[in-house]
Design an enzyme around this catalytic site. Structure first.
Site, PDB file in Angstrom:
ATOM      1  N   HIS A 501       0.979  -1.217   0.140  1.00  0.00           N
ATOM      2  CA  HIS A 501       0.015  -0.002   0.083  1.00  0.00           C
ATOM      3  C   HIS A 501       0.809   1.247   0.152  1.00  0.00           C
ATOM      4  O   HIS A 501       0.743   1.997  -0.806  1.00  0.00           O
ATOM      5  CB  HIS A 501      -1.137  -0.019   1.211  1.00  0.00           C
ATOM      6  CG  HIS A 501      -1.719   1.233   1.418  1.00  0.00           C
ATOM      7  ND1 HIS A 501      -3.059   1.191   1.063  1.00  0.00           N
ATOM      8  CD2 HIS A 501      -1.456   2.470   1.864  1.00  0.00           C
ATOM      9  CE1 HIS A 501      -3.558   2.482   1.295  1.00  0.00           C
ATOM     10  NE2 HIS A 501      -2.642   3.306   1.913  1.00  0.00           N
ATOM     11  N   GLU A 502       1.697   1.385   0.954  1.00  0.00           N
ATOM     12  CA  GLU A 502       2.374   2.547   1.258  1.00  0.00           C
ATOM     13  C   GLU A 502       3.451   2.664  -0.266  1.00  0.00           C
ATOM     14  O   GLU A 502       3.865   3.794  -0.568  1.00  0.00           O
ATOM     15  CB  GLU A 502       3.353   2.611   2.631  1.00  0.00           C
ATOM     16  CG  GLU A 502       2.590   2.739   3.723  1.00  0.00           C
ATOM     17  CD  GLU A 502       1.460   3.618   3.741  1.00  0.00           C
ATOM     18  OE1 GLU A 502       1.656   4.872   3.113  1.00  0.00           O
ATOM     19  OE2 GLU A 502       0.500   3.594   4.300  1.00  0.00           O
ATOM     20  N   HIS A 505       1.734   4.609  -2.847  1.00  0.00           N
ATOM     21  CA  HIS A 505       1.723   6.031  -2.713  1.00  0.00           C
ATOM     22  C   HIS A 505       2.967   6.530  -3.238  1.00  0.00           C
ATOM     23  O   HIS A 505       3.419   7.507  -4.051  1.00  0.00           O
ATOM     24  CB  HIS A 505       1.611   6.352  -1.252  1.00  0.00           C
ATOM     25  CG  HIS A 505       0.325   6.399  -0.678  1.00  0.00           C
ATOM     26  ND1 HIS A 505      -0.805   6.937  -1.374  1.00  0.00           N
ATOM     27  CD2 HIS A 505      -0.193   5.882   0.502  1.00  0.00           C
ATOM     28  CE1 HIS A 505      -1.780   6.736  -0.570  1.00  0.00           C
ATOM     29  NE2 HIS A 505      -1.528   5.998   0.383  1.00  0.00           N
ATOM     30  N   HIS A 508       3.522   6.772  -6.939  1.00  0.00           N
ATOM     31  CA  HIS A 508       2.740   7.948  -7.350  1.00  0.00           C
ATOM     32  C   HIS A 508       3.554   9.118  -7.212  1.00  0.00           C
ATOM     33  O   HIS A 508       3.682  10.056  -7.987  1.00  0.00           O
ATOM     34  CB  HIS A 508       1.375   7.949  -6.442  1.00  0.00           C
ATOM     35  CG  HIS A 508       0.262   8.970  -6.827  1.00  0.00           C
ATOM     36  ND1 HIS A 508      -0.777   9.272  -6.389  1.00  0.00           N
ATOM     37  CD2 HIS A 508       0.186   9.541  -8.059  1.00  0.00           C
ATOM     38  CE1 HIS A 508      -1.302  10.095  -7.018  1.00  0.00           C
ATOM     39  NE2 HIS A 508      -0.986  10.378  -8.316  1.00  0.00           N
TER      40      HIS A 508
HETATM   41 ZN   LIG Z   1      -2.565   5.296   1.819  1.00  0.00          ZN
END
Ligand SMILES: [Zn+2]
Length: 721
Positions: A501-502, A505, A508
């Protein structure tokens, strides 16, 4: 422009807070600022990485003060420019302001979040209201707004490229949103409210950090810990040692439910830990957050009214994908019947397990994790302790997280031990693009510490911008249990998912390829920002990725197929509970933030009860993921009226993953297309349109329901709308 990136993702918590300071304190700090300060000039390290080997706690405040003063000077020059406003002399010039300020603030935010010291805490307390005032000094500068406004009015005739046009519209809306159109009297009032808000938000975070620490479960009786593994007991001993206490300490996580509850067989211990968690910030005394919470909700309503909105949510959602609280609430309401029905079935299974063991009690929240773990074992014969040896942290990182990114996007990674870090647990990797060119630096700081905020998040030390010639320096933080010295860090599958998940980011942020810093990377609407991260989670269970990293840390043996199948099947387990607790928290957040300004101060406990009841979410065995008094997303972080964003983004990411599955899955072509059309574009286009262009229509909600096990796997694939 480099105002401040207050927002962090995922868990966060940080505005700064504290007492108003005198100007003398600040002026003295500014006077100390000179070339010997490591923030004085851009770092000469690769990627302008922060020189943590040179930065001392005492360097931050003078640099922050000087950074604000410098930006105010720069902005003043733009506002007072006698030449008529142009895109270059106003909008681009603004983008170039505040570079010193950004340089220090990004590092300051990173370190105070992950490695707070008492000295930095003091700086945070002093600077909090000053930072809010700084933001106001820019956005409420009427001469500056006139120039921005003039460009905005004639934007169609300026022949700007799409990114530049987007920047003009973005800047204009930021100013209006911040109150630039208000009368001078109202601006003064708004500034007061903003300062109070940042002070209270900071107070909330400080109180909560202390409250969470103080509400840890402490015992000298080893029997109370029956059910924990040897490693978990060792960790509890270590935690006690760190606090210089004899016995055992189980520190609290930021959520309502606590991970050890699934193992603890002593019901009294479970109840105590749960109640410590639930009441952590409601115990009277200095760490009680209820008054702070009530006033924050009220003053936000007052602020929204001043800005011409019905409530805070309406103001906050104006520039989001959902656009109105009503749209967000309608979406959340649509999830309630299905998810609570699923949770009720799960509760029935648990009650049956309790009854079968002649427990003689009715299921309570502190029983949920323990018995659901038993039901899970019975249904899936899956035991966390069987799984963990296959998920050793470094292996998951290199052969899972990095591997998936290489397969999808062609990027590669190399650890760098020559880049200074702020704590010995931090690791640094250089990231190379498809063509082998250096692309970014990525730091990870994975282990729990008492001076670290709870949860996991991503942020940047340096943001990407072609205008400023900067490449991204990005970091991930988490709170995984630190193994005893010499032991491997074995993760739960939940932790594995957090890493993916992290890192989503981080991608991105690292793929950012925009000209203007304000539009770069993860600086997108809140209900979009979790899309790349949640999307990246899917690769954790994608067969070719999973098989590549799920290997025994001692033997290197692949995870047995049977165990792997169970993990994947078990992913759908307990999803009624998991989704309901999030929906409950999100509904609670939105109700706090749609109060009218005329309402009296609320009693948080009563309000919370009524708010949940109204949404059919007051369920005896299923509390919200965060209670009002420790809901740091709402009060201390940037997710006020924004917690629904996780669910909204989930709709986006599950639809996106379905798209991948329909188009050949994990391929470079698919990865490149996503990178080009979304991940590299930051906020340079309207996000809803950007998504629709990539997906081929509006995102349907059904893939999300299917992923959650609330719809059968084989239910018809939706038609593109
Ligand atoms: Zn998040």
């Amino acid at each position: 422009m480099n105002i401040i990136r207050l927002c962090r993702f995922c868990s966060l918590a940080f505005l700064f807070m504290g007492m108003l300071t005198t100007n003398e304190v600040a002026m003295a700090a500014q006077a100390e600022f000179g070339p010997s300060n490591p923030f004085y000039a851009a770092s000469t390290l690769p990627f302008q990485a922060p020189p943590f080997d040179k930065i001392k706690d005492s360097d931050y405040q003078p640099a922050i003060e000087a950074g604000m003063a410098q930006q105010i000077e720069e902005v003043k020059k733009i506002a007072d420019n006698p030449a008529p406003p142009t895109f270059e002399n106003t909008i681009v010039a603004l983008e170039k302001t505040g570079q010193l300020f950004a340089r220090v603030m990004q590092v300051f935010n990173g370190v105070t979040g992950a490695n707070l010291s008492p000295e930095l805490q003091k700086v945070q307390d002093i600077e909090a209201p000053r930072l809010a005032a700084h933001q106001d000094a820019i956005y409420l500068n009427s001469k500056l707004f006139q120039r921005v406004s003039a460009i905005y009015e004639k934007r169609a005739s300026l022949k700007l490229d799409p990114e530049a046009l987007r920047l003009v519209e973005y800047d204009y809306l930021q100013f209006v949103h911040a109150g630039a159109k208000l009368s001078d009297a109202d601006k003064t009032e708004l500034k007061k409210l903003n300062e109070e808000e940042s002070t209270l938000a900071n107070a909330f975070t400080t109180k909560l950090l202390a409250a969470t620490k103080n509400a840890a479960f402490v015992t000298t009786d080893k029997n109370a810990l029956a059910g924990l593994s040897a490693a978990q007991i060792e960790a509890a001993e270590e935690a006690a040692k760190e606090r210089k206490i004899i016995g055992y300490v189980i520190p609290l996580q930021n959520t309502t439910q606590q991970p050890d509850l699934e193992s603890l067989s002593n019901r009294t211990t479970r109840q105590t830990i749960f109640e410590n968690s639930w009441n952590r910030a409601e115990r009277g005394g200095a760490d009680d957050t209820r008054e702070t919470v009530a006033r924050l909700a009220q003053l936000r309503a007052q602020k929204a009214k001043l800005l011409g909105f019905e409530n805070y949510g309406a103001w906050k959602l104006e520039d989001q994908m959902a656009k109105t609280p009503a749209a967000a609430v309608k979406f959340m309401d649509s999830l309630v019947p299905g998810t609570t029905a699923k949770a009720a079935v799960e509760a029935k299974d648990i009650q049956e397990a309790i009854d079968a063991q002649k427990g003689g009690f009715t299921l309570q929240p502190w029983d949920w994790e323990f018995y659901s773990e038993q039901v899970r074992k019975a249904k899936y014969e899956l035991d966390e302790s069987q799984i963990k040896p296959y998920f050793e942290l470094n292996n998951v990182l290199q052969n899972g997280v990095f591997y998936a990114a290489t397969q999808l996007y062609g990027i590669t990674f190399k650890e760098r031990t020559d880049i200074p870090v702020y704590h010995p647990d931090v690791r640094v990797f250089e990231v190379f693009d498809v063509d082998g060119k250096p692309m970014a630096l990525w730091y990870c700081d994975y282990f729990k510490r008492d001076n670290k905020n709870g949860g996991a998040w991503m942020d940047v030390f340096v943001g990407q911008s072609k205008l400023l010639g900067t490449l991204p320096v990005v970091f991930n933080v988490a709170n995984f249990s630190k193994p005893a010295a010499g032991q491997p860090a074995l993760l739960s599958f939940g932790d594995v998912t957090t890493m993916f998940h992290e890192f989503g980011h981080a991608l991105h942020g690292m793929f950012a390829n925009t000209t203007y810093p304000s539009l770069s990377g993860t600086q997108v609407a809140r209900d979009f920002v979790e899309f790349p991260s949640q999307f990246n989670e899917h690769w954790a269970t994608y067969p070719s990725v999973f098989d590549h990293y799920a290997k025994h840390y001692k033997t290197g043996d692949a995870i047995p197929a049977e165990l792997a199948a169970k993990i994947k099947k078990a992913e759908k387990f307990n999803q009624g509970y998991a989704l309901t607790e999030v929906v409950a928290a999100a509904q609670l957040d939105m109700q706090w933030h749609t109060l009218p300004a005329s309402d009296a101060l609320k009693n948080p406990d009563e309000f919370e009860k009524q708010a949940l009841e109204k949404k059919h979410l007051l369920i005896s065995y299923l509390p919200p993921r965060y209670r009002s008094s420790y809901f740091s997303h709402c009060w201390g972080g940037g997710y006020a009226a924004g917690y629904y964003a996780y669910l909204w983004s989930e709709m986006l990411d599950d639809a996106a993953y379905q798209w991948f599955k329909e188009h050949g899955g994990l391929t470079r072509a698919n990865g490149d297309r996503l990178r080009q059309m979304i991940l590299s574009r930051g906020n340079t286009g309207e996000l809803g349109k950007m998504y629709a262009a990539w997906y081929g229509g509006e995102p349907p909600v059904e893939p999300m329901l299917r992923e959650r096990g609330l719809l059968p796997e084989d239910s018809a694939v939706e038609k593109r709308k």
